[in-house]
Write a protein that holds these residues in place. Structure first.
Motif, PDB file in Angstrom:
ATOM      1  N   LEU A 168      37.715  -1.023  76.766  1.00  0.00           N
ATOM      2  CA  LEU A 168      38.706  -0.479  77.687  1.00  0.00           C
ATOM      3  C   LEU A 168      38.611  -1.208  79.026  1.00  0.00           C
ATOM      4  CD1 LEU A 168      38.555   3.381  77.091  1.00  0.00           C
ATOM      5  CD2 LEU A 168      40.099   1.708  76.073  1.00  0.00           C
ATOM      6  N   ARG A 169      39.755  -1.446  79.638  1.00  0.00           N
ATOM      7  CA  ARG A 169      39.776  -2.197  80.895  1.00  0.00           C
ATOM      8  C   ARG A 169      38.880  -1.541  81.948  1.00  0.00           C
ATOM      9  NH1 ARG A 169      42.680  -6.002  83.514  1.00  0.00           N
ATOM     10  NH2 ARG A 169      43.992  -6.340  81.686  1.00  0.00           N
ATOM     11  N   GLY A 170      38.933  -0.219  82.043  1.00  0.00           N
ATOM     12  CA  GLY A 170      38.098   0.471  83.021  1.00  0.00           C
ATOM     13  C   GLY A 170      36.616   0.312  82.749  1.00  0.00           C
ATOM     14  N   ASP A 171      36.240   0.321  81.478  1.00  0.00           N
ATOM     15  CA  ASP A 171      34.831   0.129  81.125  1.00  0.00           C
ATOM     16  C   ASP A 171      34.363  -1.284  81.465  1.00  0.00           C
ATOM     17  OD1 ASP A 171      34.752   2.700  80.235  1.00  0.00           O
ATOM     18  OD2 ASP A 171      34.790   2.209  78.096  1.00  0.00           O
ATOM     19  N   LEU A 172      35.233  -2.266  81.238  1.00  0.00           N
ATOM     20  CA  LEU A 172      34.885  -3.640  81.595  1.00  0.00           C
ATOM     21  C   LEU A 172      34.705  -3.762  83.109  1.00  0.00           C
ATOM     22  CD1 LEU A 172      34.462  -6.618  80.918  1.00  0.00           C
ATOM     23  CD2 LEU A 172      36.948  -6.917  81.035  1.00  0.00           C
ATOM     24  N   ALA A 173      35.610  -3.154  83.876  1.00  0.00           N
ATOM     25  CA  ALA A 173      35.487  -3.196  85.339  1.00  0.00           C
ATOM     26  C   ALA A 173      34.157  -2.590  85.789  1.00  0.00           C
ATOM     27  CB  ALA A 173      36.654  -2.454  85.987  1.00  0.00           C
ATOM     28  N   GLN A 174      33.723  -1.519  85.133  1.00  0.00           N
ATOM     29  CA  GLN A 174      32.456  -0.879  85.486  1.00  0.00           C
ATOM     30  C   GLN A 174      31.279  -1.788  85.164  1.00  0.00           C
ATOM     31  OE1 GLN A 174      31.986   2.486  86.890  1.00  0.00           O
ATOM     32  NE2 GLN A 174      30.114   1.335  87.324  1.00  0.00           N
ATOM     33  N   VAL A 175      31.315  -2.440  83.996  1.00  0.00           N
ATOM     34  CA  VAL A 175      30.240  -3.365  83.617  1.00  0.00           C
ATOM     35  C   VAL A 175      30.118  -4.486  84.645  1.00  0.00           C
ATOM     36  CG1 VAL A 175      29.566  -5.130  81.937  1.00  0.00           C
ATOM     37  CG2 VAL A 175      30.295  -2.867  81.142  1.00  0.00           C
ATOM     38  N   ALA A 231      43.047  -0.976  76.062  1.00  0.00           N
ATOM     39  CA  ALA A 231      41.986  -1.806  75.523  1.00  0.00           C
ATOM     40  C   ALA A 231      42.374  -3.274  75.650  1.00  0.00           C
ATOM     41  CB  ALA A 231      41.722  -1.453  74.062  1.00  0.00           C
ATOM     42  N   ILE A 232      41.409  -4.084  76.034  1.00  0.00           N
ATOM     43  CA  ILE A 232      41.614  -5.525  76.150  1.00  0.00           C
ATOM     44  C   ILE A 232      40.535  -6.210  75.312  1.00  0.00           C
ATOM     45  CG2 ILE A 232      42.880  -5.590  78.320  1.00  0.00           C
ATOM     46  CD1 ILE A 232      39.155  -6.022  78.279  1.00  0.00           C
ATOM     47  N   ASP A 233      40.752  -7.472  74.982  1.00  0.00           N
ATOM     48  CA  ASP A 233      39.830  -8.101  74.052  1.00  0.00           C
ATOM     49  C   ASP A 233      39.468  -9.519  74.460  1.00  0.00           C
ATOM     50  OD1 ASP A 233      41.596 -10.142  72.360  1.00  0.00           O
ATOM     51  OD2 ASP A 233      42.796  -8.325  72.619  1.00  0.00           O
ATOM     52  N   PHE A 234      38.353  -9.961  73.896  1.00  0.00           N
ATOM     53  CA  PHE A 234      37.883 -11.338  74.038  1.00  0.00           C
ATOM     54  C   PHE A 234      37.784 -11.943  72.645  1.00  0.00           C
ATOM     55  CE2 PHE A 234      36.099  -9.015  77.646  1.00  0.00           C
ATOM     56  CZ  PHE A 234      36.510  -9.806  78.707  1.00  0.00           C
ATOM     57  N   VAL A 270      43.530 -16.006  91.209  1.00  0.00           N
ATOM     58  CA  VAL A 270      42.780 -15.995  89.957  1.00  0.00           C
ATOM     59  C   VAL A 270      43.301 -14.868  89.074  1.00  0.00           C
ATOM     60  CG1 VAL A 270      40.479 -15.923  88.903  1.00  0.00           C
ATOM     61  CG2 VAL A 270      40.739 -16.746  91.254  1.00  0.00           C
ATOM     62  N   GLY A 271      43.363 -15.120  87.766  1.00  0.00           N
ATOM     63  CA  GLY A 271      43.761 -14.068  86.830  1.00  0.00           C
ATOM     64  C   GLY A 271      45.259 -13.819  86.846  1.00  0.00           C
ATOM     65  N   ASP A 272      45.649 -12.559  86.668  1.00  0.00           N
ATOM     66  CA  ASP A 272      47.063 -12.218  86.556  1.00  0.00           C
ATOM     67  C   ASP A 272      47.867 -12.633  87.775  1.00  0.00           C
ATOM     68  OD1 ASP A 272      46.628 -11.193  84.079  1.00  0.00           O
ATOM     69  OD2 ASP A 272      46.881  -9.091  84.623  1.00  0.00           O
ATOM     70  N   ALA A 273      47.271 -12.649  88.946  1.00  0.00           N
ATOM     71  CA  ALA A 273      47.983 -13.047  90.158  1.00  0.00           C
ATOM     72  C   ALA A 273      48.496 -14.475  90.052  1.00  0.00           C
ATOM     73  CB  ALA A 273      47.076 -12.915  91.380  1.00  0.00           C
ATOM     74  N   ALA A 274      47.800 -15.319  89.298  1.00  0.00           N
ATOM     75  CA  ALA A 274      48.160 -16.728  89.202  1.00  0.00           C
ATOM     76  C   ALA A 274      48.838 -17.086  87.898  1.00  0.00           C
ATOM     77  CB  ALA A 274      46.905 -17.598  89.362  1.00  0.00           C
ATOM     78  N   TYR A 275      48.370 -16.485  86.783  1.00  0.00           N
ATOM     79  CA  TYR A 275      48.871 -16.879  85.469  1.00  0.00           C
ATOM     80  C   TYR A 275      48.899 -15.697  84.510  1.00  0.00           C
ATOM     81  CZ  TYR A 275      43.938 -18.150  86.254  1.00  0.00           C
ATOM     82  OH  TYR A 275      42.641 -18.184  86.700  1.00  0.00           O
ATOM     83  N   GLY A 276      49.371 -14.560  85.014  1.00  0.00           N
ATOM     84  CA  GLY A 276      49.439 -13.362  84.193  1.00  0.00           C
ATOM     85  C   GLY A 276      50.550 -13.432  83.164  1.00  0.00           C
ATOM     86  N   SER A 277      50.330 -12.787  82.022  1.00  0.00           N
ATOM     87  CA  SER A 277      51.330 -12.676  80.969  1.00  0.00           C
ATOM     88  C   SER A 277      51.130 -11.308  80.316  1.00  0.00           C
ATOM     89  CB  SER A 277      51.179 -13.808  79.951  1.00  0.00           C
ATOM     90  OG  SER A 277      52.227 -13.776  79.002  1.00  0.00           O
ATOM     91  N   THR A 317      42.975 -11.089  80.050  1.00  0.00           N
ATOM     92  CA  THR A 317      41.603 -10.812  80.439  1.00  0.00           C
ATOM     93  C   THR A 317      40.714 -12.032  80.246  1.00  0.00           C
ATOM     94  OG1 THR A 317      41.964  -8.527  79.745  1.00  0.00           O
ATOM     95  CG2 THR A 317      39.697  -9.202  80.175  1.00  0.00           C
ATOM     96  N   GLY A 318      40.862 -12.703  79.122  1.00  0.00           N
ATOM     97  CA  GLY A 318      40.089 -13.916  78.898  1.00  0.00           C
ATOM     98  C   GLY A 318      40.385 -14.983  79.930  1.00  0.00           C
ATOM     99  N   LEU A 319      41.666 -15.150  80.277  1.00  0.00           N
ATOM    100  CA  LEU A 319      42.037 -16.119  81.304  1.00  0.00           C
ATOM    101  C   LEU A 319      41.402 -15.779  82.639  1.00  0.00           C
ATOM    102  CD1 LEU A 319      45.849 -16.759  80.663  1.00  0.00           C
ATOM    103  CD2 LEU A 319      43.926 -18.220  80.048  1.00  0.00           C
ATOM    104  N   ALA A 320      41.369 -14.490  82.971  1.00  0.00           N
ATOM    105  CA  ALA A 320      40.803 -14.060  84.249  1.00  0.00           C
ATOM    106  C   ALA A 320      39.317 -14.374  84.332  1.00  0.00           C
ATOM    107  CB  ALA A 320      41.041 -12.570  84.442  1.00  0.00           C
TER     108      ALA A 320
END
Length: 394
Positions: free
Chosen positions: A100-107, A44-47, A286-293, A300-303
């Motif tokens: 859930l990360r997968g649900d967000l990807a689907q949306v 699960a990820i959050d905003f 963009v995202g984790d590739a550039a500034y992942g933690s 997720t918010g950064l991405a």
């Protein structure tokens, strides 16, 4: 603006988010993803806060995410007998909106899949930049020319390796690994209110194991120097987890017995990506590739914000990537610097018994509340530009 062809590597979160905005601004978008399809489930990820909600609302996905949100998960830190030692409310860990990360990807995919070209089961193998574009070679698809290339392919980015150099130059191991296995018992199919859950967590020095909750069915976290293991050999990775936690009590023996049969197994290091530049020529990360933690609660918010800013700057610069990339770096370097202090491994799995006791005390203190307020402020410490909603959209 003349239509430009762009390639996005990665179809998790940053990739589809960037695809959405670039399509709105009139770019011809192709997305390549090494997995055979969208990855379901996941952690699960959050905003949190106004900035995140504003971007999601401008994308038109905020209500879709709300319908698929998971219930916040309370975390109870217990001793070997199951007695609660400390408590962390899901109101803190789940942000304002959890999914859930997968649900967000689907949306996100639902908003782009019928307009952008998606190449699943493929990956970039070579990038050659010229004055006029980037010649991209794929593992399976025929090679093609693109005007711009974007690496949205995670902390182990293939695009970053090809353009910027070896992963070791940019990815800093934080001394911990984490493993997530199984599916969430609190998934939301969009037809009802999400159910609140509880995850029980047990600590030994340098180790933590969690059971239940919307973060994952099982989660393991442990201190270790960098490990050498094949990323596609999940049996070998399960053995690492089993050997690391073999001597623990509580529910761990039963969990390790079930581990080989759970779906969705994932093992990786807790790492941070540190880069002086997120762009190079016609390529941007963009995202984790550039500034992942990893596991720090910012990713997720950064991405999503990074995708919004990069696409908006390209539109504002009428497709001039040199000017747009410079502005993107300026804005995102300041914004992402706030995530540098996060250290989830040391907090969740202190390396000494005294450290565990201090962490448990801290969770009930006023200082913990102040830390959370700082984190929420950092996630929203950006002057979000109101870019045009579309520019010459197709």
């Amino acid at each position: 603006m003349q239509n430009k062809t762009v390639l996005i590597s990665g179809a998790s979160v940053a990739g589809p988010a960037l695809s959405y905005w670039l399509d709105r601004y009139g770019f011809d978008v192709t997305v390549v993803e090494k997995a055979p399809g969208l990855r379901p489930g996941g952690q699960a990820i959050d905003f949190t806060g106004e900035t995140h909600m504003t971007v999601l609302e401008r994308m038109g996905v905020l209500e879709d995410i709300k319908r698929r949100q998971t219930g916040r998960t309370d975390i109870s830190f217990v001793d070997e007998s199951g007695r609660q030692l400390a408590f962390m409310s899901g109101d803190f860990t789940g942000g304002d909106l959890e999914i859930l990360r997968g649900d967000l990807a689907q949306v996100l995919y639902n908003r782009t899949g019928d307009r952008a070209e998606y190449l699943f089961g493929d990956t970039v193998t070579a990038l050659t930049e010229t004055a006029d574009g980037v010649y991209v070679e794929f593992q399976h698809a025929p090679a093609r020319w693109f005007d711009l290339v974007f690496g949205c392919d995670g902390i182990h980015s293939r695009v970053r390796k090809l353009v910027f150099g070896p992963e070791a130059d940019y990815v800093q191991h934080q001394g911990y690994y984490y493993c997530i296995a199984g599916s969430s018992p609190w998934e939301n199919d969009g037809r009802g209110e999400p159910e609140r859950g509880q995850s029980d967590s047990f600590n030994a020095p340098g180790r933590m194991v969690s059971l239940g909750g919307s973060k994952a069915a099982q989660m393991y976290l442990f201190a270790a120097d960098e490990l050498d293991y094949p990323r596609d050999d999940f049996d070998a990775q399960r053995r690492i987890v089993a050997e690391t936690f073999a001597d623990l009590g509580w529910e761990v023996p039963r969990m390790l017995t079930e581990l080989p049969y759970l779906e969705g197994f994932y093992l990786d290091s807790i790492s941070k990506v540190k880069m002086k530049h997120f762009t190079n020529g016609r390529v941007a990360l963009v995202g984790d590739a550039a500034y992942g933690s990893t596991l720090a609660g910012f990713g997720t918010g950064l991405a999503v914000v990074g995708a919004y800013v990069l696409a908006g700057e390209l539109a504002a610069a009428d497709g001039d990537h040199t000017a747009a990339f410079a502005r993107y770096e300026q804005i995102m370097k300041r914004y992402t610097s706030k995530s540098d202090d996060a250290s989830p491994g040391r907090f969740l799995a202190p390396k000494t018994a005294r450290g565990i006791r201090m962490r448990n005390w801290f969770l009930g203190s006023r200082a913990f509340g102040l830390m959370l307020k700082y984190g929420d402020k950092a996630k929203n410490d950006i002057d979000l530009i109101d870019y045009p909603q579309s520019v010459g959209a197709r």
